[in-house]
Design an enzyme around this catalytic site. Structure first.
Site, PDB file in Angstrom:
ATOM      1  N   GLU A 246      -3.307   7.620  -4.364  1.00 14.46           N
ATOM      2  CA  GLU A 246      -3.252   6.327  -3.675  1.00 14.46           C
ATOM      3  C   GLU A 246      -2.959   5.209  -4.668  1.00 14.46           C
ATOM      4  O   GLU A 246      -3.652   5.089  -5.686  1.00 14.46           O
ATOM      5  CB  GLU A 246      -4.585   6.060  -2.965  1.00 14.46           C
ATOM      6  CG  GLU A 246      -4.575   4.794  -2.133  1.00 14.46           C
ATOM      7  CD  GLU A 246      -5.947   4.497  -1.522  1.00 14.46           C
ATOM      8  OE1 GLU A 246      -6.914   4.275  -2.292  1.00 14.46           O
ATOM      9  OE2 GLU A 246      -6.058   4.498  -0.284  1.00 14.46           O
TER      10      GLU A 246
ATOM     11  N   TYR B 173       0.847  -1.204   0.000  1.00 13.74           N
ATOM     12  CA  TYR B 173       0.000   0.000   0.000  1.00 13.74           C
ATOM     13  C   TYR B 173       0.875   1.244   0.000  1.00 13.74           C
ATOM     14  O   TYR B 173       1.848   1.325   0.745  1.00 13.74           O
ATOM     15  CB  TYR B 173      -0.900   0.030   1.239  1.00 13.74           C
ATOM     16  CG  TYR B 173      -1.759   1.273   1.299  1.00 13.74           C
ATOM     17  CD1 TYR B 173      -3.026   1.301   0.726  1.00 13.74           C
ATOM     18  CD2 TYR B 173      -1.281   2.436   1.903  1.00 13.74           C
ATOM     19  CE1 TYR B 173      -3.800   2.445   0.744  1.00 13.74           C
ATOM     20  CE2 TYR B 173      -2.059   3.596   1.922  1.00 13.74           C
ATOM     21  CZ  TYR B 173      -3.309   3.588   1.347  1.00 13.74           C
ATOM     22  OH  TYR B 173      -4.074   4.732   1.364  1.00 13.74           O
TER      23      TYR B 173
END
Ligand code: GDP
Ligand code: MN
Length: 397
Positions: A207, A119
């Site tokens: 993101e 992530y």
């Protein structure tokens, strides 16, 4: 303003970041040709909507066992078939709300072999007024879940704007992500590219979930979500061109065309106010008297009659609105202009709900006369609390 994954990936590519080759498809007939331009043996078919969780999402009226908005296929014709099935349908994910979002574009991408899912995000940290990196070894799942269950698995730090991005930032992330060998170097380079993109394009959020280590050991951005500061769009024509109006609230879209500061809310009292501060105060006082505002609306300083008319139409088009409160303090904005706008709008669209008007300031007598002579069924109010009390009473009885 948010953009689609395929648009974000094109931006990433232009900054040198590693992404897969892909083709965007808007009509089913194009799907086969598009997929045919890509190499296999795996083709990934991805619904493009401004929401995450597509993989685990479900299409409305899905067949038994039908997959969500991210599908792995093994041939060009299978990829085309899956793209065809997605186009025009409604995809529901935990981020779209129960109504879901209609899929108007599908991205077909060369499939990647995945060794690890990580992530990574960049965002504006309002506490430190800096851009922050957030990373975790737990990719492919919601970062909110990771934060709740295993907060120790998230690394977050902000970058000093004076020095900007430095290679040690990248090494720190590489270490936290347990990268090895060539991946460390790739990580240092990639983080620099992302930081540069973030700053140059006035991003609010970037993101990459997941950022992957491929089966041959390279870093790659497998998903991309990007949002931009709307107040900076005037200096980014290229970004503004990526706007997908079908993803926006139609009332907010209409308001932006007329340069009105409008935000739709959940309550029952529509508000037309001038000045952001007065608009906030009006919303507060509606709550104080026991109701909820249906919107924030600042018509601005030098609004024209046409702008006011449009604002009023936007408010009345909201079926949740059970009453309207017009609260104007005429400074630069003149009360008679507001009154003319309200009267014109009511003549055009009618008035099905109670309307309370409180006018004060420049040309107030002229404004009141316009409303009184219009024959409209208006409840006049003298001050802010009187106005709020009257509209709440008119709506709730
Ligand atoms: P999201 O569900 O909207 O977040 O969409 P993603 O682009 O993140 O895809 C969801 C998941 O699908 C990823 O976490 C991967 O596990 C899987 N996926 C996406 N692209 C590929 C690919 O190229 N190869 C493989 N093997 N899996 C993929
Ligand atoms: Mn994702």
């Amino acid at each position: 303003m948010n953009i689609h994954e395929y648009q974000a990936k094109a931006l990433l590519r232009s900054y040198g970041a590693p992404v897969s080759d892909g083709q965007i498809v808007t009509r089913a007939e194009e799907a086969k040709t598009a997929a045919g331009k890509l190499d296999g043996p795996v083709w990934v078919v991805k619904a493009q909507i401004h929401a995450g969780g597509r993989g685990k999402g479900r299409f409305a009226e899905a067949e038994a066992g039908e997959k969500g908005g991210v599908r792995l296929t093994r041939s060009v014709s299978e990829a085309a078939e899956e793209a065809r099935k997605m186009l025009g349908r409604t995809l529901v994910t935990h981020q779209t709300g129960p109504a879901g979002k209609q899929v108007g574009r599908v991205y077909i991408e060369e499939g990647s072999g995945i060794a690890r899912e990580l992530y990574l995000a960049l965002l504006v940290d309002r506490q430190t007024s800096r851009v922050a990196f957030v990373c975790s070894t737990e990719g492919g799942m919601d970062i909110e879940e990771v934060a709740a269950a295993t907060p120790g698995k998230i690394l977050s730090f902000s970058v000093d704007p004076v020095t900007g991005y430095q290679p040690y930032h990248g090494r720190r992330i590489a270490f936290a992500l347990e990268l090895e060998g060539q991946q460390v170097k790739q990580c240092v380079r990639l983080m620099g590219q992302l930081y540069k993109l973030f700053m140059e394009k006035d991003c609010e959020m970037l993101e990459i979930n997941p950022l992957i280590v491929t089966d041959v050991g390279d870093l790659k951005c497998l998903d991309a979500k990007m949002g931009f500061d709307s107040n900076a769009l005037y200096r980014h024509e290229d970004i503004l061109a990526l706007r997908d109006e079908s993803e926006e609230d139609p009332k907010e879209l209409q308001a932006s065309r007329y340069d009105l500061n409008y935000i739709a809310l959940e309550g029952e009292i529509g508000c037309m106010v001038n000045g952001a501060g007065l608009a906030m105060a009006t919303m507060d006082i509606i709550k104080l008297y026991g109701a909820e505002p249906a919107n924030f609306l600042d018509v601005g300083g030098g609004a024209t009659k046409e702008k006011v008319t449009e604002a009023f139409k936007i408010i009345t088009s909201d079926e949740n609105v059970k009453g309207i409160l017009v609260n104007i303090f005429g400074g630069i904005m003149r009360c008679d202009v507001i009154a003319e706008g309200v009267v014109a709008a009511v003549k055009e669209v009618g008035l099905q709900v109670p309307l309370v008007v409180r006018l004060e300031g420049t040309n107030v007598e002229k404004g009141k006369a316009i409303i009184n002579d219009s024959g409209l069924n208006v409840i006049a109010a003298d001050n802010l609390s009187d106005a709020a009390e009257k509209i709440v009473k008119a709506v709730k009885g």
